[in-house]
Write a protein that holds these residues in place. Structure first.
Motif, short mmCIF file in Angstrom:
data_model
loop_
_atom_site.label_atom_id
_atom_site.label_comp_id
_atom_site.label_asym_id
_atom_site.label_seq_id
_atom_site.Cartn_x
_atom_site.Cartn_y
_atom_site.Cartn_z
N GLU A 41 0.83 -1.21 0.00
CA GLU A 41 0.00 0.00 0.00
C GLU A 41 0.87 1.25 0.00
O GLU A 41 2.02 1.21 0.40
CB GLU A 41 -0.92 0.14 1.21
CG GLU A 41 -1.16 -0.92 2.12
CD GLU A 41 -2.16 -0.56 3.21
OE1 GLU A 41 -1.87 0.32 4.03
OE2 GLU A 41 -3.22 -1.19 3.23
N LYS A 49 -5.01 6.44 1.20
CA LYS A 49 -4.12 5.32 0.86
C LYS A 49 -4.61 4.64 -0.41
O LYS A 49 -5.80 4.55 -0.68
CB LYS A 49 -4.02 4.32 2.00
CG LYS A 49 -5.26 3.49 2.23
CD LYS A 49 -5.03 2.45 3.31
CE LYS A 49 -6.26 1.59 3.50
NZ LYS A 49 -6.07 0.51 4.45
N TYR A 51 -4.32 0.96 -2.35
CA TYR A 51 -4.04 -0.42 -2.00
C TYR A 51 -4.58 -1.32 -3.10
O TYR A 51 -5.31 -0.88 -4.00
CB TYR A 51 -4.66 -0.79 -0.65
CG TYR A 51 -6.16 -0.63 -0.57
CD1 TYR A 51 -7.01 -1.70 -0.76
CD2 TYR A 51 -6.74 0.62 -0.33
CE1 TYR A 51 -8.38 -1.56 -0.69
CE2 TYR A 51 -8.11 0.78 -0.27
CZ TYR A 51 -8.92 -0.31 -0.45
OH TYR A 51 -10.28 -0.16 -0.40
#
Length: 89
Positions: A41, A49, A51
């Motif tokens: 990530e 974030k 991911y």
């Protein structure tokens, strides 16, 4: 806002040329892509974030024929906004 406008705004705010700003943005994008490709990530505090999301295999239907279609498992990139980014709205 598209990539060209982002480059232009970044250049103006940081007193840089558009060429230099575009190079910086491209490096950022490439780094995020390479990190996601490894299955890791990328977190940016106060922003969010990126991911890799694992989608499970499933059975769906062809809407025209009604025939069952098996969709294999696959990975897809995803983004989740941070709490502080969400609070801006």
């Amino acid at each position: 806002m598209n990539k060209a406008k982002l480059v232009e705004t970044f250049a103006q705010k940081n007193n840089l040329t558009k060429t230099h700003s575009k190079k910086i943005l491209n490096i950022l994008i490439e780094t995020i892509q390479e990190t996601l490709k490894k299955g890791e990530e990328v977190r940016i505090s106060g922003f969010g974030k990126w991911y890799v999301n694992q989608r499970n295999p499933r059975v769906s239907k062809n809407p025209q024929t009604g025939e069952a279609i098996h969709i294999a498992a696959f990975k897809t990139p995803a983004f989740k906004a941070s709490k502080s980014l969400k609070n801006l709205f």
